[in-house]
Motif scaffolding. Structure first.
Motif, mmCIF file in Angstrom:
data_model
loop_
_atom_site.group_PDB
_atom_site.id
_atom_site.type_symbol
_atom_site.label_atom_id
_atom_site.label_comp_id
_atom_site.label_asym_id
_atom_site.label_seq_id
_atom_site.Cartn_x
_atom_site.Cartn_y
_atom_site.Cartn_z
ATOM 1 N N HIS A 106 0.751 -1.038 -0.216
ATOM 2 C CA HIS A 106 0.016 -0.095 0.206
ATOM 3 C C HIS A 106 0.734 1.347 0.127
ATOM 4 C CE1 HIS A 106 -3.121 -2.641 1.973
ATOM 5 N NE2 HIS A 106 -3.488 -2.553 0.702
ATOM 6 N N GLU A 107 0.288 2.323 -0.604
ATOM 7 C CA GLU A 107 1.033 3.582 -0.523
ATOM 8 C C GLU A 107 0.705 4.520 0.664
ATOM 9 O OE1 GLU A 107 3.343 4.354 -2.817
ATOM 10 O OE2 GLU A 107 3.046 2.181 -3.967
ATOM 11 N N HIS A 108 0.026 4.250 1.406
ATOM 12 C CA HIS A 108 -0.320 5.052 2.649
ATOM 13 C C HIS A 108 0.758 5.364 3.565
ATOM 14 C CE1 HIS A 108 -4.353 4.028 1.491
ATOM 15 N NE2 HIS A 108 -4.380 2.913 1.691
ATOM 16 N N ASP A 109 0.705 6.434 3.871
ATOM 17 C CA ASP A 109 2.032 6.674 4.861
ATOM 18 C C ASP A 109 1.935 5.937 6.056
ATOM 19 O OD1 ASP A 109 3.130 8.738 3.413
ATOM 20 O OD2 ASP A 109 2.263 10.259 4.335
ATOM 21 N N HIS A 110 0.969 5.623 6.750
ATOM 22 C CA HIS A 110 0.774 4.679 8.194
ATOM 23 C C HIS A 110 1.109 3.077 7.478
ATOM 24 C CE1 HIS A 110 -3.150 3.333 6.498
ATOM 25 N NE2 HIS A 110 -3.215 4.460 6.336
ATOM 26 N N CYS A 111 0.861 2.798 6.443
ATOM 27 C CA CYS A 111 1.063 1.402 5.866
ATOM 28 C C CYS A 111 2.805 1.382 5.733
ATOM 29 C CB CYS A 111 0.664 1.113 4.802
ATOM 30 S SG CYS A 111 -1.357 0.569 5.011
ATOM 31 N N ARG A 112 3.424 2.453 5.326
ATOM 32 C CA ARG A 112 4.569 2.387 5.224
ATOM 33 C C ARG A 112 5.456 2.453 6.298
ATOM 34 N NH1 ARG A 112 6.203 0.871 -0.400
ATOM 35 N NH2 ARG A 112 4.702 1.567 -1.452
ATOM 36 N N LYS A 113 4.991 3.127 7.142
ATOM 37 C CA LYS A 113 5.571 3.433 8.381
ATOM 38 C C LYS A 113 5.365 1.922 9.135
ATOM 39 C CE LYS A 113 4.577 5.783 12.912
ATOM 40 N NZ LYS A 113 4.110 6.897 13.515
ATOM 41 N N CYS A 114 4.288 1.355 9.112
ATOM 42 C CA CYS A 114 4.142 -0.029 9.664
ATOM 43 C C CYS A 114 5.123 -0.941 9.121
ATOM 44 C CB CYS A 114 2.451 -0.452 9.581
ATOM 45 S SG CYS A 114 2.138 -1.860 10.525
ATOM 46 N N ALA A 115 5.101 -0.958 7.895
ATOM 47 C CA ALA A 115 5.914 -2.045 7.382
ATOM 48 C C ALA A 115 7.264 -1.781 7.834
ATOM 49 C CB ALA A 115 5.981 -1.868 5.839
ATOM 50 N N LYS A 116 7.983 -0.584 7.848
ATOM 51 C CA LYS A 116 9.272 -0.284 8.402
ATOM 52 C C LYS A 116 9.402 -0.689 9.693
ATOM 53 C CE LYS A 116 12.706 3.401 8.402
ATOM 54 N NZ LYS A 116 13.047 3.837 9.642
ATOM 55 N N ALA A 117 8.431 -0.511 10.690
ATOM 56 C CA ALA A 117 8.521 -0.833 12.123
ATOM 57 C C ALA A 117 8.438 -2.262 12.267
ATOM 58 C CB ALA A 117 7.448 -0.425 12.889
ATOM 59 N N CYS A 118 7.927 -3.196 11.130
ATOM 60 C CA CYS A 118 7.933 -4.424 11.091
ATOM 61 C C CYS A 118 9.081 -5.334 10.700
ATOM 62 C CB CYS A 118 6.850 -4.977 10.424
ATOM 63 S SG CYS A 118 5.062 -4.780 10.804
ATOM 64 N N ARG A 119 9.740 -4.705 9.942
ATOM 65 C CA ARG A 119 10.935 -5.256 9.348
ATOM 66 C C ARG A 119 12.101 -4.999 10.593
ATOM 67 N NH1 ARG A 119 9.602 -8.375 5.452
ATOM 68 N NH2 ARG A 119 8.726 -7.319 3.560
ATOM 69 N N THR A 120 12.033 -3.866 11.107
ATOM 70 C CA THR A 120 13.057 -3.472 12.164
ATOM 71 C C THR A 120 12.780 -4.478 13.274
ATOM 72 O OG1 THR A 120 13.248 -1.243 11.653
ATOM 73 C CG2 THR A 120 13.877 -1.851 13.950
ATOM 74 N N CYS A 121 11.649 -4.735 13.720
ATOM 75 C CA CYS A 121 11.294 -5.593 14.838
ATOM 76 C C CYS A 121 11.536 -7.119 14.514
ATOM 77 C CB CYS A 121 9.887 -5.576 15.327
ATOM 78 S SG CYS A 121 9.117 -6.553 16.429
ATOM 79 N N ALA A 122 11.349 -7.554 13.262
ATOM 80 C CA ALA A 122 11.778 -8.846 12.646
ATOM 81 C C ALA A 122 13.224 -9.045 12.774
ATOM 82 C CB ALA A 122 11.123 -8.985 11.358
ATOM 83 N N GLU A 123 14.099 -8.239 12.398
ATOM 84 C CA GLU A 123 15.239 -8.245 12.289
ATOM 85 C C GLU A 123 15.865 -8.498 13.676
ATOM 86 O OE1 GLU A 123 19.225 -5.752 11.317
ATOM 87 O OE2 GLU A 123 17.441 -5.470 9.848
#
Length: 106
Positions: free
Chosen positions: A79-96
C-alpha cells in the motif's frame, strides 16, 4: 542478556500496527492489511512481555514474532499510505531484532 532494544522495537511495532489498523479500519484493502496488523500487534506485545520476564520461551516468541512481522511488512508494503509504510518499516526492524534475539538465546 539484555533484551531492552528488542523490547523497544516490539513496542514501536505495536504502536505502528495499531495506527495502521485504525487508519485502515474504514478503508478497502486488497490483501491481509489490516488483519496482519492485529496479529502482529498481539505477538509483538507478547514477545516484549516474554523478554521482560525472562521467559524460558523467549526464543520461540521471538521466532514467531519475526515471522509474523515479516508477513505484516509484506502486506503493508503493498500500500502507498504513509501509515502502511511506517508500519512495514517498524515490522522489518522488529523482525530483524527478534531474529537476532532468537538466535542469541539458542
Amino acid at each position: 542478556m539484555s533484551y531492552e532494544k528488542c523490547i523497544q522495537e516490539c513496542q514501536a511495532c505495536v504502536a505502528a500496527c495499531q495506527e495502521c489498523l485504525y487508519e485502515m479500519a474504514t478503508g478497502d484493502s486488497n490483501n491481509d492489511c489490516p488483519k496482519c496488523c492485529i496479529e502482529c500487534s498481539d505477538i509483538c506485545e507478547l514477545c516484549a512481555k516474554a523478554m521482560a520476564r525472562g521467559s524460558k520461551y523467549t526464543e520461540q516468541y521471538c521466532q514467531m514474532c519475526a515471522e509474523i512481522c515479516d508477513w505484516c511488512a509484506d502486506q503493508c508494503e503493498q500500500h502507498e499510505h504513509d501509515h502502511c509504510r511506517k508500519c512495514a518499516k517498524a515490522c522489518r526492524t522488529c523482525a530483524e531484532s527478534c531474529r537476532s534475539m532468537a538466535g542469541a538465546t539458542a
